[in-house]
Design an enzyme around this catalytic site. Structure first.
Site, PDB file in Angstrom:
ATOM      1  N   ALA A  49     -51.357  60.307  -0.028  1.00 46.33           N
ATOM      2  CA  ALA A  49     -51.207  60.828  -1.387  1.00 46.33           C
ATOM      3  C   ALA A  49     -50.073  61.847  -1.348  1.00 46.33           C
ATOM      4  O   ALA A  49     -49.700  62.329  -0.282  1.00 46.33           O
ATOM      5  CB  ALA A  49     -52.508  61.494  -1.808  1.00 46.33           C
ATOM      6  N   GLY A  88     -54.116  58.257   2.045  1.00 44.49           N
ATOM      7  CA  GLY A  88     -54.177  57.390   0.862  1.00 44.49           C
ATOM      8  C   GLY A  88     -53.449  56.074   1.072  1.00 44.49           C
ATOM      9  O   GLY A  88     -53.830  55.054   0.489  1.00 44.49           O
ATOM     10  N   GLU A  91     -55.761  53.930   2.768  1.00 44.43           N
ATOM     11  CA  GLU A  91     -56.852  53.578   1.839  1.00 44.43           C
ATOM     12  C   GLU A  91     -56.421  52.452   0.900  1.00 44.43           C
ATOM     13  O   GLU A  91     -57.211  51.556   0.590  1.00 44.43           O
ATOM     14  CB  GLU A  91     -57.283  54.816   1.048  1.00 44.43           C
ATOM     15  CG  GLU A  91     -58.016  55.819   1.935  1.00 44.43           C
ATOM     16  CD  GLU A  91     -58.392  57.085   1.201  1.00 44.43           C
ATOM     17  OE1 GLU A  91     -57.469  57.833   0.817  1.00 44.43           O
ATOM     18  OE2 GLU A  91     -59.590  57.334   1.009  1.00 44.43           O
ATOM     19  N   GLU A 111     -56.261  63.431   6.782  1.00 45.46           N
ATOM     20  CA  GLU A 111     -56.650  64.366   5.719  1.00 45.46           C
ATOM     21  C   GLU A 111     -57.315  65.634   6.245  1.00 45.46           C
ATOM     22  O   GLU A 111     -57.146  66.716   5.698  1.00 45.46           O
ATOM     23  CB  GLU A 111     -57.609  63.675   4.732  1.00 45.46           C
ATOM     24  CG  GLU A 111     -56.945  62.705   3.763  1.00 45.46           C
ATOM     25  CD  GLU A 111     -56.895  61.282   4.295  1.00 45.46           C
ATOM     26  OE1 GLU A 111     -57.007  61.089   5.534  1.00 45.46           O
ATOM     27  OE2 GLU A 111     -56.747  60.354   3.482  1.00 45.46           O
TER      28      GLU A 111
HETATM   29  N1  3HC Z   1     -46.849  64.127   0.425  1.00 44.45           N
HETATM   30  C1  3HC Z   1     -45.697  64.704   0.073  1.00 44.45           C
HETATM   31  N2  3HC Z   1     -44.655  64.857   0.894  1.00 44.45           N
HETATM   32  C2  3HC Z   1     -44.804  64.419   2.137  1.00 44.45           C
HETATM   33  C3  3HC Z   1     -45.972  63.800   2.600  1.00 44.45           C
HETATM   34  C4  3HC Z   1     -47.045  63.660   1.676  1.00 44.45           C
HETATM   35  N3  3HC Z   1     -48.189  63.066   2.016  1.00 44.45           N
HETATM   36  N4  3HC Z   1     -45.822  63.476   3.898  1.00 44.45           N
HETATM   37  C5  3HC Z   1     -44.581  63.857   4.239  1.00 44.45           C
HETATM   38  N5  3HC Z   1     -43.968  64.420   3.181  1.00 44.45           N
HETATM   39  C6  3HC Z   1     -42.588  64.944   3.124  1.00 44.45           C
HETATM   40  C7  3HC Z   1     -42.404  66.179   3.993  1.00 44.45           C
HETATM   41  O1  3HC Z   1     -42.760  67.338   3.282  1.00 44.45           O
HETATM   42  C8  3HC Z   1     -40.928  66.110   4.296  1.00 44.45           C
HETATM   43  O2  3HC Z   1     -40.249  66.625   3.173  1.00 44.45           O
HETATM   44  P1  3HC Z   1     -38.767  67.207   3.275  1.00 44.45           P
HETATM   45  O3  3HC Z   1     -37.899  66.068   3.680  1.00 44.45           O
HETATM   46  O4  3HC Z   1     -38.499  67.697   1.907  1.00 44.45           O
HETATM   47  O5  3HC Z   1     -38.809  68.290   4.294  1.00 44.45           O
HETATM   48  C9  3HC Z   1     -40.647  64.607   4.390  1.00 44.45           C
HETATM   49  O6  3HC Z   1     -41.738  63.972   3.700  1.00 44.45           O
HETATM   50  C10 3HC Z   1     -40.595  64.062   5.803  1.00 44.45           C
HETATM   51  O7  3HC Z   1     -41.768  64.495   6.510  1.00 44.45           O
HETATM   52  P2  3HC Z   1     -41.718  64.941   8.033  1.00 44.45           P
HETATM   53  O8  3HC Z   1     -40.631  65.928   8.232  1.00 44.45           O
HETATM   54  O9  3HC Z   1     -43.098  65.322   8.395  1.00 44.45           O
HETATM   55  O10 3HC Z   1     -41.277  63.574   8.720  1.00 44.45           O
HETATM   56  P3  3HC Z   1     -41.730  62.969  10.116  1.00 44.45           P
HETATM   57  O11 3HC Z   1     -40.979  61.700  10.260  1.00 44.45           O
HETATM   58  O12 3HC Z   1     -41.666  63.995  11.176  1.00 44.45           O
HETATM   59  O13 3HC Z   1     -43.296  62.597   9.928  1.00 44.45           O
HETATM   60  C11 3HC Z   1     -45.226  61.693   8.803  1.00 44.45           C
HETATM   61  C12 3HC Z   1     -43.686  61.621   8.996  1.00 44.45           C
HETATM   62  C13 3HC Z   1     -45.937  61.275  10.093  1.00 44.45           C
HETATM   63  C14 3HC Z   1     -45.583  60.731   7.707  1.00 44.45           C
HETATM   64  C15 3HC Z   1     -45.624  63.129   8.443  1.00 44.45           C
HETATM   65  O14 3HC Z   1     -44.822  63.570   7.366  1.00 44.45           O
HETATM   66  C16 3HC Z   1     -47.057  63.302   8.031  1.00 44.45           C
HETATM   67  O15 3HC Z   1     -47.919  63.403   8.885  1.00 44.45           O
HETATM   68  N6  3HC Z   1     -47.297  63.348   6.699  1.00 44.45           N
HETATM   69  C17 3HC Z   1     -48.585  63.708   6.168  1.00 44.45           C
HETATM   70  C18 3HC Z   1     -49.543  62.572   6.229  1.00 44.45           C
HETATM   71  C19 3HC Z   1     -50.822  62.988   5.553  1.00 44.45           C
HETATM   72  O16 3HC Z   1     -51.366  64.043   5.783  1.00 44.45           O
HETATM   73  N7  3HC Z   1     -51.343  62.078   4.723  1.00 44.45           N
HETATM   74  C20 3HC Z   1     -52.568  62.321   4.025  1.00 44.45           C
HETATM   75  C21 3HC Z   1     -52.270  62.924   2.717  1.00 44.45           C
HETATM   76  S1  3HC Z   1     -53.703  63.380   1.839  1.00 44.45           S
HETATM   77  C22 3HC Z   1     -54.290  61.968   1.196  1.00 44.45           C
HETATM   78  O17 3HC Z   1     -53.737  60.938   1.378  1.00 44.45           O
HETATM   79  C23 3HC Z   1     -55.512  62.125   0.354  1.00 44.45           C
HETATM   80  C24 3HC Z   1     -56.131  60.820   0.000  1.00 44.45           C
HETATM   81  O18 3HC Z   1     -57.157  60.542   0.915  1.00 44.45           O
HETATM   82  C25 3HC Z   1     -56.713  60.832  -1.363  1.00 44.45           C
END
Ligand code: 3HC
Ligand code: NAI
Length: 687
Positions: A49, A88, A91, A111
């Site tokens: 998400a 997400g 999911e 998450e």
């Molecule tokens: N939402 C918004 N922005 C995100 C994002 C997300 N889920 N994941 C990454 N980004 C953004 C980062 O802020 C960054 O922004 P920037 O370029 O402006 O600095 C850009 O994407 C690149 O991210 P990274 O620098 O972290 O890139 P990497 O290649 O090192 O890593 C990744 C990529 C493994 C995908 C890492 O970004 C990551 O772990 N992301 C988070 C994943 C996450 O936590 N997902 C769960 C979200 S909550 C959810 O899904 C709820 C649902 O269950 C309802």
């Protein structure tokens, strides 16, 4: 029908993407459509998400509704996964009827690292496919797994080495041809085949002792249990309620802030500059820090030459690197082969001229201005043109070091933290003349080492040690006015630190900062309060754990701190000497004083332009000083409490002691109704 998700950089499932998918599934109702393949452009299937939307009013369509609509679709929906299909994103994939992935893809539920749980059906669909044990591990540990492992667990149906989209289309065609009923995860019961094992896994997960400040794991367990006990629709409702509670929690707000702040820290004015290539590095000084830094550089694949003052100390420095390798092998973090390879890339010398071929040198000799200036003069002579000259100094002026060379543009601070292998922070200190590409090289190197870099300007202690000094000053004033070290430590542990400031001091040793205080004694501002308790302890030979006594006493060979009446006597003598009538401090006041002192110092650091933005200060404290991550950092904590409350408390304490005088920035923020986070957003727009 092929549906392509295209929302760089990570295809986060923001409102527009959700709407696009919603419409696409609607369009699949067309009788001409036989099947749908959902895949993503760019580097990854959605990584989750959009974290930036949490805490804002939700926009339709909701992700859980979208997942339900995908699952309910009466045409076959195939997900084609590459990159990192997380949260997400995974999911959405689980809601599709079939999943195929590139072998290099990773899937998972991170998450929990954001203080939430999978909130779009993940807690209900995943255990139906793979059972409780594996679903719980995935969701509670939050670590991604590779596609073949996910396939073995029953979470995906096929793995291909290449041509993902073509293979997904072929598979869709085959399945349509076969005409078997659609396999909806919500109806699957594979994971319930062994209900006794399922319940045992739930009980075992509940029995694990967890941090009470982090409620997400407990709620994940509840949801996975609900998957077995409740009909699917009710389970989804149960998950939604838990998700909403968690999103609204302080822990999740702090953890989300920490995640976004770490990324924001990379947005620096020098981001446009091309980092210099670094293949060969030199490290001068093989003590605690130099050995740690050299080991980290070796681990990132660099060739490293260690320089020490003489042969004996060189042997000792190389021995420290060997010890670090030994420990990494014992803990399974380094294979014997990798250790061999790293050792082959390591050289040692007592002559700086041995660094002639190095692209970068990190100086980590003893913290002494004249010594470091001498080293930099010599480095200027021996290093090749274009090499980066970095210092790991904790407090010294990087501009002064740059000035002794004829190449100040190549000089930068790279401030690592101890122990280097455990602390993720590197402060990249940009001096007045540091070239943009040299700052960018510092950031690129930190990333290569798996560390998080924060840009700092030149001042005494940069960001982190200035914050630490303020924290320690607040704590020392508390001691002098009546608190016991154990009370301060307990209050800060209660706040979420793993250790209080005096436990840390005893562990690190009191002698180094004593030497520094003695060195700086002549230049100390006599108008500023000076708490001499640490000096008194050192004078009594109490240097911390290593001498069996510091702020606490330690039984022979033990690291368990015990309160020591001798310390109480030293404290009492100091109070009497200063005419202080001791008083008692409650936990809340102790932690407020420590926290607000940090916030006040942070405001000064910002006003001086030493940190680019408040969230950078938060990252420094989280990644370098053990500030509880779930609180998001001191500046985030201040925003939560309200700047007015912080300022008013400081103003009240300042009536007795000028140390507490509120920074002018706090007054301005109150006048203009601003929060620290407003500054984070402004800075983000600039970069
Ligand atoms: N939402 C918004 N922005 C995100 C994002 C997300 N889920 N994941 C990454 N980004 C953004 C980062 O802020 C960054 O922004 P920037 O370029 O402006 O600095 C850009 O994407 C690149 O991210 P990274 O620098 O972290 O890139 P990497 O290649 O090192 O890593 C990744 C990529 C493994 C995908 C890492 O970004 C990551 O772990 N992301 C988070 C994943 C996450 O936590 N997902 C769960 C979200 S909550 C959810 O899904 C709820 C649902 O269950 C309802
Ligand atoms: P240390 O005392 O463990 O190591 C210093 C090393 O420098 C010694 O091995 C010494 O032999 C060597 N040395 C002295 N003169 C030399 C010369 N002319 N050429 C080559 N080597 C020489 O000190 P530590 O703790 O490793 O600190 C080093 C630097 O890192 C200092 O600037 C310190 O402020 C900084 N630092 C220390 C941290 C800590 O927690 N100890 C954290 C972050 C930075």
């Amino acid at each position: 029908m092929i549906v392509t998700i295209d929302n760089p950089p990570v295809n986060a499932l923001g409102a527009e993407v959700r709407q696009g998918l919603w419409d696409a599934i609607g369009a699949a109702e067309d009788p001409g459509v036989k099947a749908v393949v959902i895949h993503a452009a760019g580097r990854t299937f959605p990584a989750g998400a959009d974290i930036r939307e949490f805490g804002k009013p939700p926009a339709d369509p909701w992700l859980p509704d979208l997942c339900n609509r995908i699952e309910a679709c009466d045409k076959l929906v195939v997900a084609a996964l590459h990159g990192t299909a997380l949260g997400g994103g995974f999911e959405v994939a689980l809601a599709c009827h079939t999943r195929i992935a590139l072998a290099s893809a990773k899937v998972g539920f991170p998450e929990v690292n954001l203080g939430i749980l999978p909130g779009a059906g993940g807690t209900q669909r995943a255990p139906r496919l793979c059972g409780a044990q594996e679903a719980l591990t995935l969701m509670i540990e939050g670590k991604p797994i590779d596609a073949p492992t996910a396939m073995a667990m029953g979470l995906i149906d096929g793995v291909v080495e290449e041509d993902l989209l073509e293979q997904a289309i072929l598979l869709a065609g085959m399945l349509v041809e076969e005409g078997k009923p659609l396999r909806r995860s919500g109806e699957c019961r594979d994971g319930f085949r062994d209900p006794i094992g399922y319940e045992a896994a739930i009980r075992a997960a509940r029995a694990v002792k967890r941090d009470p400040n982090l409620p997400a794991p407990g709620r994940i367990i509840d949801c996975v249990e609900a998957a077995l006990l409740l009909p699917f629709e009710n389970g989804l409702g149960y998950e939604r309620a838990a998700f909403e509670d968690l999103v609204a929690s302080e822990a999740s707000a702090g953890l989300r802030h920490a995640f976004l702040s770490e990324r924001r820290a990379g947005h620096i004015p020098e981001a446009h500059a091309t980092p210099r290539e670094i293949a060969q590095a030199g490290v001068v000084g093989g003590g605690l820090m130099g050995a740690g830094i050299a080991t980290a550089l070796l681990g990132a694949g660099l060739h490293v030459t260690l320089v020490e003052a003489d042969r004996e100390r060189l042997a000792a420095g190389l021995g420290r690197i060997d010890d670090l390798h030994e420990r990494a092998v014992k803990r399974g973090r380094l294979s014997a082969d990798a250790r061999e390879a790293e050792w082959d890339r390591l050289g040692g010398t007592t002559d700086l001229a041995g660094l002639g071929a190095a692209d970068l040198v990190i100086e980590a000799v003893t913290e002494d201005e004249a010594l470091k200036a001498g080293v930099f003069r010599d480095l200027d002579r021996v290093m090749k043109p274009g090499a980066v000259l970095a210092t790991n100094t904790s407090y010294l002026d990087v501009d002064d070091l740059a000035r002794v060379t004829d190449r100040p543009a190549d000089v930068v601070g790279l401030h690592f933290f101890s122990p280097v292998q455990a602390m993720r922070l590197v402060e990249v200190v940009a001096a007045a003349k540091t070239a943009p590409e040299v700052v960018a090289t510092g950031f690129a190197l930190a990333k290569r080492l798996g560390k998080v870099a924060v840009r700092a300007g030149v001042c005494d202690g940069f960001i982190g040690n200035r914050m630490l000094t303020a924290y320690r000053m607040a704590a020392d004033i508390l001691l002098e006015e009546g608190a016991a070290p154990a009370e301060v430590d307990a209050a800060m542990r209660d706040f979420g630190f793993a250790m209080g400031p005096y436990q840390v001091a005893d562990m690190a040793g009191l002698d180094i900062s004593w030497a520094r205080r003695k060195r700086l004694a002549d230049s100390r501002d006599p108008a500023q309060r000076y708490v001499a308790i640490a000096d008194r302890l050192c004078e009594a030979g109490r240097f911390g754990q290593k001498t069996g006594a510091g702020y606490y006493r330690y039984a022979e060979g033990s690291r368990t701190p015990e309160e020591d009446p001798a310390v109480a006597d030293i404290l009492q003598a100091e109070r009497s000497a200063r005419g202080i009538e001791p008083r008692r401090f409650g936990k809340v006041e102790i932690r407020q004083r420590c926290l607000f002192a940090m916030v006040n110092e942070g405001a000064k650091i910002l006003a001086e332009g030493i940190a680019l933005r408040p969230s950078d200060i938060d990252v420094v404290m989280l990644a370098g000083y053990g500030f509880p991550r779930w609180r998001g950092g001191p500046m985030k904590a201040a925003d939560r409490l309200g700047i007015l409350q912080v300022r008013n408390a400081l103003r009240g304490w300042a009536a007795d002691e000028p140390f507490w005088t509120p920074a002018p920035m706090l007054n301005d923020m109150i006048k203009n109704g601003r929060h620290f986070d407003d500054m984070n957003a402004e800075e983000a727009q600039k970069s």
